[in-house]
Design an enzyme around this catalytic site. Structure first.
Site, short mmCIF file in Angstrom:
data_model
loop_
_atom_site.label_atom_id
_atom_site.label_comp_id
_atom_site.label_asym_id
_atom_site.label_seq_id
_atom_site.Cartn_x
_atom_site.Cartn_y
_atom_site.Cartn_z
N HIS A 206 34.22 35.11 42.30
CA HIS A 206 33.71 36.43 42.69
C HIS A 206 32.62 36.85 41.69
O HIS A 206 32.76 36.61 40.49
CB HIS A 206 34.88 37.43 42.65
CG HIS A 206 34.58 38.75 43.25
ND1 HIS A 206 33.87 39.73 42.59
CD2 HIS A 206 34.90 39.29 44.46
CE1 HIS A 206 33.77 40.80 43.36
NE2 HIS A 206 34.38 40.56 44.51
N CYS A 244 29.93 38.58 47.32
CA CYS A 244 30.27 39.99 47.50
C CYS A 244 28.98 40.82 47.49
O CYS A 244 28.34 40.97 46.45
CB CYS A 244 31.22 40.44 46.40
SG CYS A 244 31.61 42.19 46.51
N HIS A 271 32.48 38.93 51.07
CA HIS A 271 32.85 40.34 51.03
C HIS A 271 31.61 41.09 51.50
O HIS A 271 30.56 40.96 50.88
CB HIS A 271 33.15 40.79 49.60
CG HIS A 271 34.47 40.33 49.06
ND1 HIS A 271 34.92 40.67 47.80
CD2 HIS A 271 35.45 39.60 49.62
CE1 HIS A 271 36.11 40.14 47.60
NE2 HIS A 271 36.46 39.47 48.68
N ASP A 316 35.78 44.40 52.57
CA ASP A 316 35.89 44.80 51.17
C ASP A 316 36.36 46.24 51.08
O ASP A 316 37.39 46.56 51.64
CB ASP A 316 34.56 44.56 50.44
CG ASP A 316 34.78 44.32 48.95
OD1 ASP A 316 35.94 44.22 48.53
OD2 ASP A 316 33.80 44.24 48.21
N HIS A 317 35.63 47.11 50.40
CA HIS A 317 36.14 48.48 50.21
C HIS A 317 35.66 49.41 51.33
O HIS A 317 34.70 49.11 52.02
CB HIS A 317 35.63 49.06 48.89
CG HIS A 317 35.84 48.14 47.74
ND1 HIS A 317 35.00 48.09 46.67
CD2 HIS A 317 36.81 47.22 47.51
CE1 HIS A 317 35.43 47.17 45.81
NE2 HIS A 317 36.52 46.63 46.31
N TYR A 330 40.83 51.14 49.42
CA TYR A 330 41.58 50.24 50.29
C TYR A 330 42.40 50.95 51.36
O TYR A 330 43.56 50.62 51.62
CB TYR A 330 42.47 49.32 49.45
CG TYR A 330 41.66 48.21 48.81
CD1 TYR A 330 41.26 47.10 49.56
CD2 TYR A 330 41.25 48.28 47.49
CE1 TYR A 330 40.50 46.10 48.99
CE2 TYR A 330 40.48 47.28 46.92
CZ TYR A 330 40.11 46.18 47.67
OH TYR A 330 39.35 45.18 47.13
C1 DNO Z 1 37.96 44.71 43.95
C2 DNO Z 1 37.88 43.29 44.09
C3 DNO Z 1 38.00 42.54 42.79
C4 DNO Z 1 38.21 41.08 43.11
C5 DNO Z 1 38.33 40.20 41.92
C6 DNO Z 1 38.36 38.75 42.33
O1 DNO Z 1 38.23 45.37 44.90
O2 DNO Z 1 36.74 42.90 44.78
O3 DNO Z 1 39.09 43.02 42.06
O4 DNO Z 1 39.40 40.94 43.83
O5 DNO Z 1 37.29 40.39 41.05
O6 DNO Z 1 38.99 38.02 41.37
#
Ligand code: DNO
Length: 363
Positions: A206, A244, A271, A316-317, A330
């Protein structure tokens, strides 16, 4: 593109699996054993338990996010070998229950960082926010305490067990440069990638979030050039990227469309989310809609479509909307809206390509 949704586990998430199943075009969860400390081997019974729960709800468990990397590995300490052995055994076990992708990161001490988990957006919604000057001048200890105190649920990557040793960790990182971090990452990859390849698993690093050094700690997974270097450290389909768009998009110099075209087949996991970056470098996590932020979400989905992306994706978020009580970033509602936006774009590009194909065939 195979759509997935992050789920934190029974009793640890506000969203039931049955609701996830109702989001159109969403077939799997992205999961982890969040209470197993970094460096420990995952118990097989617990992974079987999640598999059963997911499958009963009609969802797959192909993607794990994350298996966290112990700090001693990032620091390159002699004790790393023990933790790497545990990591390898976890990879093998996950392979044996059918996992296909493992997301992880190589950020020293902290995972993702925000200064405000509920920044009002002026319309009743709130969102995750990053204020540059606050980080630049902050005492990390105080900041983490303040932020966690304002949230009922701990942020992923901010688990108390990870943060309780902050003082000694900062001490240990003194003198650790980007060059050391690259070397330690290479050592780790040399050990784990062959195991992943044998286990049918694609590892997917990531990006650092935000993609620049914080609190004087080095960060290396930050740019197109660095990802290029990363992929060369170990040239194998099992050594891949979680691309991401939100993390990388916090730096407007990152051209994510170009990264998708360059790294295409080395991206097993995407992401996809938007951020709005302000002139002073602060950023807020807006809705997924292209016009709401500064990341070209339409262009990104088009790029995935055009390269024939068959990997996994998640929205993702999301923002916190309609008074939903949820983990920061989330909730169900805005992530579900995000998925529908992404599918809308995707299906539009599929349709356009088919229509153009018809035209070309007819001409
Ligand atoms: C946050 C996530 C990060 C991700 C880590 C992967 O929402 O995108 O915490 O899970 O960095 O290891």
């Amino acid at each position: 593109m195979q759509m997935t949704f992050r789920w934190f586990g029974e009793g640890n998430d506000t969203v039931p699996l049955s609701y996830i199943k109702q989001i159109p075009g969403t077939d799997g969860i992205v999961w982890s054993l969040h209470d197993v400390p970094a460096g420990e081997e995952w118990p097989i019974e617990r992974t079987m338990e999640v598999k059963q729960q997911a499958e009963q709800a009609g969802l797959h468990i192909d993607v794990v996010e994350s298996v966290n990397v112990h700090e001693d590995i990032k620091l390159g300490l002699p004790s790393r070998d023990l933790y790497i052995e545990n990591y390898k055994r976890t990879i093998e076990k996950l392979g044996s229950v059918g996992v296909k992708v493992i997301c992880y990161n190589f950020m020293p001490i902290f995972d993702w960082l925000r200064t405000d988990l509920h920044r009002p957006m002026g319309n009743g919604a709130t969102a995750l926010f990053y204020e540059n000057s606050r980080i630049a001048n902050a005492d990390p200890f105080q900041l983490v305490e303040e932020i966690n105190a304002n949230s009922a649920l701990t942020m992923p990557g901010w688990e108390p067990e990870r943060l309780q040793h902050l003082t000694s960790l900062f001490e240990a990182y003194k003198g650790v440069t980007e060059t050391h971090l690259w070397e330690n990452l290479r050592y780790f990859l040399n050990e784990i990638i062959p195991v992943a390849a044998r286990s049918g698993i694609r590892m997917a690093i990531h990006p650092d979030d935000p993609p620049w050094p914080v609190f004087g700690l080095p960060r290396i997974m930050t740019s197109q050039e660095n990802f290029r270097t990363f992929l060369k450290l170990y040239d194998s389909p099992s050594n891949g990227i979680t691309l991401c768009s939100g993390s990388l998009g916090a730096n407007p110099n990152n051209d994510i469309v170009s990264m998708i075209h360059e790294f295409g087949d080395r991206i097993p996991f995407a992401h996809i989310r938007n951020v709005r970056v302000y002139e002073n470098g602060d950023f807020i996590e807006t809705s997924h809609r292209t016009q709401d932020g500064t990341v070209d979400i339409s262009g990104i989905v088009k790029a995935y479509h055009d390269i024939g992306f068959t990997g996994y994706a998640r929205p993702d978020h999301g923002r916190h909307i309609w008074d939903e009580q949820c983990r920061p970033g989330y909730g169900l509602y805005d992530r579900a809206l995000g998925i529908m936006y992404l599918w809308g774009l995707w299906d539009g590009y599929v349709h356009a390509a088919a229509t153009n194909g018809d035209k070309e065939a007819g001409s």
